[in-house]
Design a protein around this motif. Structure first.
Motif, PDB file in Angstrom:
ATOM      1  N   LYS A 198       0.775  -1.185   0.021  1.00 35.00           N
ATOM      2  CA  LYS A 198       0.005   0.008  -0.050  1.00 35.00           C
ATOM      3  C   LYS A 198       0.726   1.334   0.210  1.00 35.00           C
ATOM      4  O   LYS A 198       0.443   2.071  -0.794  1.00 35.00           O
ATOM      5  N   LEU A 199       1.829   1.231   0.952  1.00 32.89           N
ATOM      6  CA  LEU A 199       2.645   2.508   0.940  1.00 32.89           C
ATOM      7  C   LEU A 199       3.649   2.656  -0.568  1.00 32.89           C
ATOM      8  O   LEU A 199       3.471   3.839  -0.980  1.00 32.89           O
ATOM      9  N   GLN A 200       4.032   1.428  -0.919  1.00 30.03           N
ATOM     10  CA  GLN A 200       4.733   1.752  -2.597  1.00 30.03           C
ATOM     11  C   GLN A 200       3.728   2.068  -3.257  1.00 30.03           C
ATOM     12  O   GLN A 200       4.126   2.933  -4.216  1.00 30.03           O
ATOM     13  N   THR A 201       2.553   1.637  -3.210  1.00 31.72           N
ATOM     14  CA  THR A 201       1.592   2.076  -4.507  1.00 31.72           C
ATOM     15  C   THR A 201       1.394   3.391  -4.280  1.00 31.72           C
ATOM     16  O   THR A 201       1.120   4.328  -5.300  1.00 31.72           O
ATOM     17  N   PHE A 249      -8.315   5.519   0.224  1.00 33.42           N
ATOM     18  CA  PHE A 249      -7.268   4.842  -0.483  1.00 33.42           C
ATOM     19  C   PHE A 249      -6.779   3.316  -0.102  1.00 33.42           C
ATOM     20  O   PHE A 249      -6.731   2.560  -0.934  1.00 33.42           O
ATOM     21  N   GLU A 250      -6.634   3.387   1.246  1.00 33.55           N
ATOM     22  CA  GLU A 250      -6.341   1.941   1.744  1.00 33.55           C
ATOM     23  C   GLU A 250      -7.167   1.014   1.421  1.00 33.55           C
ATOM     24  O   GLU A 250      -6.705  -0.373   0.793  1.00 33.55           O
ATOM     25  N   THR A 251      -8.467   1.175   1.544  1.00 32.89           N
ATOM     26  CA  THR A 251      -9.504   0.322   1.119  1.00 32.89           C
ATOM     27  C   THR A 251      -9.475  -0.037  -0.153  1.00 32.89           C
ATOM     28  O   THR A 251      -9.382  -1.346  -0.709  1.00 32.89           O
ATOM     29  N   GLU A 274       1.676  -8.572 -12.107  1.00 38.74           N
ATOM     30  CA  GLU A 274       1.426  -7.296 -12.593  1.00 38.74           C
ATOM     31  C   GLU A 274       1.237  -6.170 -11.673  1.00 38.74           C
ATOM     32  O   GLU A 274       1.026  -6.454 -10.370  1.00 38.74           O
ATOM     33  N   GLY A 275       1.899  -5.189 -11.907  1.00 41.61           N
ATOM     34  CA  GLY A 275       1.656  -3.882 -11.159  1.00 41.61           C
ATOM     35  C   GLY A 275       0.512  -3.181 -11.037  1.00 41.61           C
ATOM     36  O   GLY A 275      -0.292  -3.404 -12.076  1.00 41.61           O
TER      37      GLY A 275
END
Length: 243
Positions: free
Chosen positions: A87-90, A225-227, A240-241
């Motif tokens: 999540k942080l990286q995204t 965002f997190e959800t 996949e990214g």
């Protein structure tokens, strides 16, 4: 007196024989009692041994279960850390996930409308004069460091405005207005309005219009965002990214 009633043995001998018979009977009774108690004791010992074997087996199974539970807890902790990292990286790569924005605008897209250009722009909002809260007496936030970092980044990103400029063509301007009105129902869209419409005529005499529209993304969208990204990470293939 008959011959059967005549007793030739002395009285002392008869009493001695009776005493002997009584002792033998008592000895046999004692032997029977001891044998019975021995049998009960052996049965109890066998039962105790069987119980001890069952307890040993249960202890072994309990130890294995505890080890498995510890492994499960370690796996859960590792998965939680990886989710926090993902999540942080995204968010660091895409504070405004373009795939979510494009999906909200172009899915589904009416057949009467063709989009020729989409441009996502993030701009800094005017700084406010509010002073940051004092650190004195402020409680230390609790939680995983990556979760705290993500919340801080989300809070900082709220000082930015995300807009989308949409250019395209349409054969039906009324359908265009209906389409833009429907965008307001999307979870991440704050507003959508027409900036310009330029009517044209094709060689066959039919009319079409080039248009430009501006779409504003909700700032409050970052609160979800997190959800949303969590659901995306769960659904996306590992190879996949997230764009």
């Amino acid at each position: 007196m008959t011959s059967d009633e005549i007793e030739f043995l002395p009285k002392k001998y008869r009493e001695k024989r009776k005493s002997h018979n009584f002792q033998v009977s008592r000895l046999l009774l004692i032997v029977v009692i001891v044998a019975g108690m021995s049998a009960v004791l052996l049965y109890q010992l066998a039962s105790l041994h069987a119980v001890n074997l069952q307890v040993s087996a249960l202890d072994s199974q309990h130890e294995k279960i505890m080890q498995l539970m510890q492994e499960v807890e370690r796996s859960r902790a590792e998965v939680a850390v990886k989710r926090h990292h993902a999540k942080l990286q995204t968010f660091l790569d895409h504070p405004y996930p373009k795939s979510q924005i494009i999906a909200a605008i172009a899915n589904p897209l009416p057949t009467e409308i063709t989009i020729t250009r989409l441009q996502v722009t993030v701009e800094q909002l005017a700084a406010t004069s509010a002073k940051p809260p004092s650190e004195k007496g402020k409680s230390v936030p609790q939680g995983h460091p990556m979760v705290l970092d993500l919340k801080q980044l989300i809070g900082e990103a709220k000082a930015h405005r995300c807009t989308v400029e949409v250019e395209g063509t349409t054969d039906d301007t009324s359908c265009l207005y209906t389409f833009l009105a429907s965008l307001h129902q999307a979870e991440i869209i704050e507003s959508a309005k027409i900036e310009s419409i330029d009517p044209h005529q094709k060689s066959d005499g039919s009319e079409f219009s080039n248009f430009t529209a501006h779409v504003k993304v909700k700032r409050g969208y970052l609160n979800h965002f997190e959800t949303l990204v969590g659901r995306t990470i769960e659904a996306a293939p590992l190879a996949e990214g997230i764009r």
